[in-house]
Design an enzyme around this catalytic site. Structure first.
Site, PDB file in Angstrom:
ATOM      1  N   ARG A  19      43.687  36.185  39.454  1.00  0.00           N
ATOM      2  CA  ARG A  19      41.996  34.748  39.645  1.00  0.00           C
ATOM      3  C   ARG A  19      41.363  35.418  39.243  1.00  0.00           C
ATOM      4  O   ARG A  19      40.212  34.584  38.914  1.00  0.00           O
ATOM      5  CB  ARG A  19      41.236  35.455  41.158  1.00  0.00           C
ATOM      6  CG  ARG A  19      40.723  36.913  41.178  1.00  0.00           C
ATOM      7  CD  ARG A  19      40.581  37.450  43.134  1.00  0.00           C
ATOM      8  NE  ARG A  19      39.979  36.368  42.957  1.00  0.00           N
ATOM      9  CZ  ARG A  19      38.855  36.406  42.877  1.00  0.00           C
ATOM     10  NH1 ARG A  19      37.888  37.410  42.327  1.00  0.00           N
ATOM     11  NH2 ARG A  19      37.759  35.667  43.231  1.00  0.00           N
ATOM     12  N   PRO A  49      47.479  57.806  42.508  1.00  0.00           N
ATOM     13  CA  PRO A  49      46.190  58.013  42.614  1.00  0.00           C
ATOM     14  C   PRO A  49      45.510  59.368  41.245  1.00  0.00           C
ATOM     15  O   PRO A  49      44.216  59.114  41.397  1.00  0.00           O
ATOM     16  CB  PRO A  49      46.379  58.988  43.377  1.00  0.00           C
ATOM     17  CG  PRO A  49      48.091  58.252  44.154  1.00  0.00           C
ATOM     18  CD  PRO A  49      48.726  57.871  43.036  1.00  0.00           C
ATOM     19  N   GLU A  61      58.017  61.465  46.573  1.00  0.00           N
ATOM     20  CA  GLU A  61      57.477  62.037  45.524  1.00  0.00           C
ATOM     21  C   GLU A  61      56.760  62.103  44.045  1.00  0.00           C
ATOM     22  O   GLU A  61      56.050  62.823  43.915  1.00  0.00           O
ATOM     23  CB  GLU A  61      57.830  63.647  45.559  1.00  0.00           C
ATOM     24  CG  GLU A  61      58.306  64.184  46.646  1.00  0.00           C
ATOM     25  CD  GLU A  61      57.576  64.032  48.049  1.00  0.00           C
ATOM     26  OE1 GLU A  61      57.818  63.996  49.243  1.00  0.00           O
ATOM     27  OE2 GLU A  61      56.375  64.386  47.519  1.00  0.00           O
ATOM     28  N   ASP A 107      31.539  36.451  41.595  1.00  0.00           N
ATOM     29  CA  ASP A 107      31.802  36.977  42.570  1.00  0.00           C
ATOM     30  C   ASP A 107      31.548  38.127  42.663  1.00  0.00           C
ATOM     31  O   ASP A 107      30.424  38.566  42.043  1.00  0.00           O
ATOM     32  CB  ASP A 107      32.627  37.855  42.413  1.00  0.00           C
ATOM     33  CG  ASP A 107      34.584  37.421  42.061  1.00  0.00           C
ATOM     34  OD1 ASP A 107      34.164  36.730  43.798  1.00  0.00           O
ATOM     35  OD2 ASP A 107      35.663  37.537  41.674  1.00  0.00           O
TER      36      ASP A 107
END
Ligand code: 9WO
Length: 255
Positions: free
Chosen positions: A163, A97, A125, A178
Site C-alpha cells: 500500500r 517474535p 517450534e 495515514d
C-alpha cells in the site's frame, strides 16, 4: 515489486493475492507474489520438512535442507524478475517474535528501497538455527506475541509495503495522510447517512471549508494521540502548518 513467500501453506496467501487493493496490484502486475512450498524440495516419499528436535522437547523443528533449496530457488526467481540480489535490495526476511518490530517508518523504507523480498514463514517450534544463520538477512516481528505460524505476519508485512508503493492506492495522498506517517493517530471518519443512532456528523465536515476541515481533523488527531498514545505524542514533531494549528488550539483552549 517482487515477493516470494516460503510456506507449507501457500493457499493462505490467496487472501492478499486475490482480494482488495493487494489483489488489484497483483492483477495489474504492479506486484508479483509467488508462493514456494518447501515440500516441493524434499526427496522422500513423505515430503518431510520437519523432524524431532535434537536435545528433546515438545513439537517438531523445520529442517534446513528443503528450506535452503526453496530459498535458492526464490533467489533465482527474484533475479529473473529483475531484483538486485543483495540484502539491501532483496533480503531474506524471517517472520519471528525475535525480530525488529515493524513500524510505518520501516514499511515506507522497504517500499522505497527494496526491489523485492523473500519471506520465510515458520511453523511448529521453529526452524533449524543453521538455516537461519546461513540464509536469513533480517527477522521482523509484528509485536510481542506468538502465533501458530509466520504466514499471517508475512501477509501483514506484504500488505503494509504494497500500500506504500507508488500508484497503488489510486490517490497516493490517502496513503501519505495515514496516521503514523506524520506520527499521529488517525482522525475520526464519517459518511452517509447524516444521522445515525441519534448522532449527527460534525458540522465542520459539511461546511465545504477545506482549511477548517483540515484543522479540525488535525485537532482530532492531536486529542486522540495525547489521550491514547502519549508516547507517540512525546515523539511528535509538527510541520510548519501543524505548529500554527497547535498554536491556535492552545490559544483557543485558554479562552
Ligand atoms: C515461538 C516462540 C515461543 C515463545 C517465545 C518466542 C517464540 N518465537 C517463536 C517462533 O519464532 N516460532 C516460529 C515462527 C515457529 C512457530 C510460528 N512462528 C511464529 C512467528 N509465531 N509467531 C510469529 C510471529 C512473527 C512475527 N510477529 C509476531 C509473531
Amino acid at each position: 515489486m517482487y515477493f516470494a513467500v516460503i510456506s507449507i501453506f501457500p493457499e493462505m496467501f490467496a487472501t492478499i493475492r486475490e482480494f482488495g487493493i493487494t489483489g488489484r496490484a497483483v492483477s495489474q502486475e504492479q506486484v508479483t507474489i509467488e508462493c514456494i512450498n518447501p515440500r516441493d524440495y524434499t526427496t522422500d516419499n513423505y515430503r518431510r520438512i520437519d523432524e524431532r528436535p535434537y536435545g528433546g522437547g515438545p513439537g517438531m523443528v523445520m529442517m534446513a535442507e528443503p528450506l535452503s533449496k526453496a530459498i535458492k530457488d526464490a533467489r533465482l526467481r527474484a533475479s529473473q524478475h529483475g531484483c538486485r540480489m543483495d540484502k539491501v535490495h532483496c533480503p531474506v526476511i524471517y517472520m519471528s517474535p525475535q525480530g525488529q518490530t515493524l513500524s510505518e517508518n520501516s514499511v515506507v523504507s522497504m517500499a522505497e528501497y527494496y526491489d523485492g523480498m523473500i519471506i520465510l514463514c515458520g511453523r511448529y517450534e521453529g526452524i533449524d538455527e543453521r538455516l537461519l544463520s546461513q540464509y536469513v538477512d533480517m527477522e521482523v516481528s509484528l509485536g510481542d506475541y506468538v502465533l501458530t505460524g509466520g504466514e499471517l505476519p508475512a501477509m501483514v508485512l506484504m500488505d503494509s509495503v504494497i500500500r506504500r508503493l507508488p500508484d497503488i492506492m489510486g490517490d497516493d495522498k490517502s496513503a501519505e495522510q495515514d496516521s503514523f506517517v506524520d506520527g499521529l493517530l488517525d482522525c475520526p471518519h464519517y459518511t452517509k447517512p447524516h444521522e445515525f443512532a441519534g448522532m449527527a456528523v460534525p458540522e465542520v465536515l459539511l461546511s465545504g471549508h477545506h482549511a477548517n476541515i483540515a484543522q479540525w481533523r488535525f485537532a482530532q488527531q492531536v486529542e486522540r494521540t495525547q489521550t491514547r498514545r502519549p508516547d507517540l505524542w512525546q515523539a511528535f514533531t509538527p510541520s510548519v502548518q501543524q505548529a500554527k494549528w497547535l498554536k491556535a488550539l492552545a490559544k483557543a483552549a485558554k479562552k
